[in-house]
Design an enzyme around this catalytic site. Structure first.
Site, short mmCIF file in Angstrom:
data_model
loop_
_atom_site.label_atom_id
_atom_site.label_comp_id
_atom_site.label_asym_id
_atom_site.label_seq_id
_atom_site.Cartn_x
_atom_site.Cartn_y
_atom_site.Cartn_z
N SER A 117 -5.46 -2.65 1.52
CA SER A 117 -4.76 -1.83 2.51
C SER A 117 -4.17 -2.75 3.56
CB SER A 117 -5.73 -0.84 3.15
OG SER A 117 -5.07 -0.04 4.11
N HIS A 121 2.13 -4.44 12.49
CA HIS A 121 2.84 -4.06 13.70
C HIS A 121 3.43 -5.34 14.29
CE1 HIS A 121 1.23 -0.01 13.58
NE2 HIS A 121 0.01 -0.50 13.41
N HIS A 131 3.56 -0.47 5.94
CA HIS A 131 2.25 -0.11 5.39
C HIS A 131 2.31 -0.29 3.88
CE1 HIS A 131 0.28 3.17 3.03
NE2 HIS A 131 -0.80 2.69 3.62
N HIS A 165 14.15 -0.18 -0.45
CA HIS A 165 14.10 0.76 -1.56
C HIS A 165 14.62 0.14 -2.86
CE1 HIS A 165 12.78 4.53 0.30
NE2 HIS A 165 13.40 4.11 1.39
N HIS A 195 3.54 18.35 12.52
CA HIS A 195 3.59 18.84 13.89
C HIS A 195 4.73 18.21 14.69
CE1 HIS A 195 0.98 15.22 14.34
NE2 HIS A 195 1.54 15.12 15.52
#
Length: 295
Positions: A117, A121, A131, A165, A195
């Site tokens: 993982s 930043h 990520h 991509h 949200h």
């Protein structure tokens, strides 16, 4: 050694090798940063810590390596973790797995999982955050692979997005031209913040529960997801790391990091699984940015 034990060993070794390659490449970016902001600083280096996981009865349940660089010339904070954990899933995790269609959870909740993982930043707001993760999960009733990578710029450049991509597509197309569009669409859906009614970045690729019945083919695809990462990302850092920035750009970066933190704490499956299964909390939350703001 059983076939599954051999496959577990191969997967764990691959994740560790990928970790080593990425750590070396990122430290090389620190060493080669000789123009633009922050060149007067010492090159950053990873601090490596062993992580341990124990079961409820105190017995060994695996662990891994947490590698974190803080305050570098290029990377403000980057973590590259690998782990290999095992044991018995707790009740909440069992229910979550059963809800995803994993067979046999009620009868035999043993599990094994290994993966890598990464979250980076950046110092320069023109350099995109990123990520990446890949993993293998095993239970007595099933096995599968998962993972992907996605780009999270606070200042978007269309050509950077296109390169990211296109590189991923080139690595995935040998596995079938239908794979990249499927995994791209999955990433667009998964890395979405309901949200906020927006994506957390400009997308990438993502898969989960990958089990076609052909372990070798699924492992090969997982490896190529990992292999795509450095050529997709490093050229973007090399292009942007010397760009000047001011207060407005830094402010935009901190606000965007707030979105990233919200997603990881509220929605991310890996964060929830790591905390629920008792893995080292510092390793699980390594993905959080060093500084962020909300408006």
């Amino acid at each position: 050694m059983t076939a599954f034990e051999t496959e577990k060993s191969r997967a764990a070794a691959w994740f560790r090798q990928l970790r080593d390659d990425i750590v070396a490449a990122f430290e090389a970016l620190e060493d080669s940063h000789d123009a633009g902001p922050l060149t007067d600083m010492a090159p950053g280096r990873f601090e490596v810590t062993d992580t341990k996981r124990t079961s409820d009865d105190g017995s060994d349940a695996g662990g891994g390596l947490m590698s974190v660089m803080r305050g570098g010339r290029v990377f403000e904070k980057v973590g590259v973790n690998v782990s290999q954990v095992y044991g018995t899933l707790g009740e909440r995790a069992q229910k979550a797995m059963a809800a995803r269609g994993v067979p046999g959870m009620a009868d035999d909740p043993r599990f094994w999982a290994s993966g890598i993982s990464l979250v980076a930043h950046m110092q320069n707001p023109h350099c995109p955050a990123v990520h990446m993760n890949t993993r293998m999960f095993w239970t007595p009733g099933a096995w599968w692979f998962g993972g992907g990578s996605d780009l999270n710029p606070c200042l978007e450049y269309d050509e950077d997005t296109a390169h990211f991509h296109a590189t991923q597509k080139a690595h995935l197309d040998p596995h079938g031209e239908e794979i990249y569009p499927k995994l791209k669409a999955w990433a667009d859906e998964y890395f979405y913040i309901p949200h906020r009614h927006r994506a957390r970045g400009v997308g990438g690729i993502f898969m989960d529960d990958r089990n076609t019945g052909d372990w070798e083919a699924d492992f090969a695809l997982t490896q190529d997801i990992g292999r795509a990462f450095l050529p997709a990302y490093v050229p973007l850092v090399e292009k942007r790391r010397a760009d000047p920035w001011g207060e407005a750009e830094k402010d935009a970066q901190l606000v965007h990091r707030g979105l990233y933190a919200e997603y990881n704490l509220v929605y991310d499956r890996g964060t929830k699984f790591g905390l629920e299964t008792g893995h080292d909390a510092n390793a699980v939350l390594m993905s959080l940015p060093p500084l962020a703001k909300w408006i």
